[in-house]
Write a protein that holds these residues in place. Structure first.
Motif, PDB file in Angstrom:
ATOM      1  N   THR A  42       3.795 -17.696 -44.446  1.00 55.70           N
ATOM      2  CA  THR A  42       4.374 -18.531 -43.407  1.00 55.70           C
ATOM      3  C   THR A  42       3.287 -19.496 -42.983  1.00 55.70           C
ATOM      4  OG1 THR A  42       5.872 -16.790 -42.669  1.00 55.70           O
ATOM      5  CG2 THR A  42       5.417 -18.571 -41.112  1.00 55.70           C
ATOM      6  N   LEU A  43       3.588 -20.773 -43.081  1.00 58.93           N
ATOM      7  CA  LEU A  43       2.574 -21.787 -42.801  1.00 58.93           C
ATOM      8  C   LEU A  43       2.190 -21.789 -41.324  1.00 58.93           C
ATOM      9  CD1 LEU A  43       4.085 -24.670 -44.943  1.00 58.93           C
ATOM     10  CD2 LEU A  43       2.145 -23.200 -45.545  1.00 58.93           C
ATOM     11  N   ALA A  44       0.883 -21.963 -41.077  1.00 54.07           N
ATOM     12  CA  ALA A  44       0.375 -22.033 -39.707  1.00 54.07           C
ATOM     13  C   ALA A  44      -0.240 -23.406 -39.443  1.00 54.07           C
ATOM     14  CB  ALA A  44      -0.649 -20.935 -39.471  1.00 54.07           C
ATOM     15  N   GLY A  45      -0.231 -24.254 -40.448  1.00 58.75           N
ATOM     16  CA  GLY A  45      -0.789 -25.595 -40.326  1.00 58.75           C
ATOM     17  C   GLY A  45      -0.629 -26.324 -41.645  1.00 58.75           C
ATOM     18  N   ASN A  46      -0.957 -27.599 -41.665  1.00 57.67           N
ATOM     19  CA  ASN A  46      -0.941 -28.352 -42.922  1.00 57.67           C
ATOM     20  C   ASN A  46      -1.914 -27.684 -43.877  1.00 57.67           C
ATOM     21  OD1 ASN A  46       0.805 -30.168 -41.725  1.00 57.67           O
ATOM     22  ND2 ASN A  46      -0.822 -31.578 -41.150  1.00 57.67           N
ATOM     23  N   THR A  47      -1.519 -27.529 -45.138  1.00 57.42           N
ATOM     24  CA  THR A  47      -2.331 -26.760 -46.088  1.00 57.42           C
ATOM     25  C   THR A  47      -2.392 -27.456 -47.435  1.00 57.42           C
ATOM     26  OG1 THR A  47      -1.548 -24.733 -45.010  1.00 57.42           O
ATOM     27  CG2 THR A  47      -2.632 -24.487 -47.142  1.00 57.42           C
TER      28      THR A  47
END
Length: 116
Positions: A42-47
């Motif tokens: 689950t993304l927590a920021g731009n990656t």
């Protein structure tokens, strides 16, 4: 050897042989091909994702879930994508599934987007 290839290879084997596939939660931005066949995050920021330990003829699947934060995903250069263009992560609380296979030293990428 991926799970599917293993099943095909063992289809004529007396006793059926055994096949396994592995999954793991992906932490960080490096996708280590030797850790698991299926990765989830689950993304927590731009990656910006990178790869390590790529293996010839191995397939991995990465499922990324966006949140209301609408985070962007960037893939390292050199992946040959369906349609010749890297996908843009779907916005909103949805998931995208990316599948990669390395053949002849080239990483091929396909994707299914907007899964809920």
């Amino acid at each position: 050897q991926t799970y599917l290839l293993c099943q095909i290879a063992n289809s004529g084997v007396s006793g059926g042989g055994t096949c396994t596939s592995t999954s793991a939660i992906l932490t960080g931005s490096n996708i280590d091909w030797s850790v698991a066949d299926y990765r989830f995050q689950t993304l927590a920021g731009n990656t910006t994702f990178t790869f390590s330990n790529q293996t010839e003829a191995k397939t991995i699947t990465v499922i990324l879930t966006n949140t209301a934060g609408n985070f962007a995903v960037t893939w390292h250069a050199g992946i040959r994508w369906t349609g010749g263009v890297a996908p843009v992560m779907v916005l909103g609380a949805r998931s995208d599934m990316y599948t990669f296979v390395m053949i002849g030293g080239v990483i091929w990428g396909t994707y299914v987007q907007n899964l809920s």
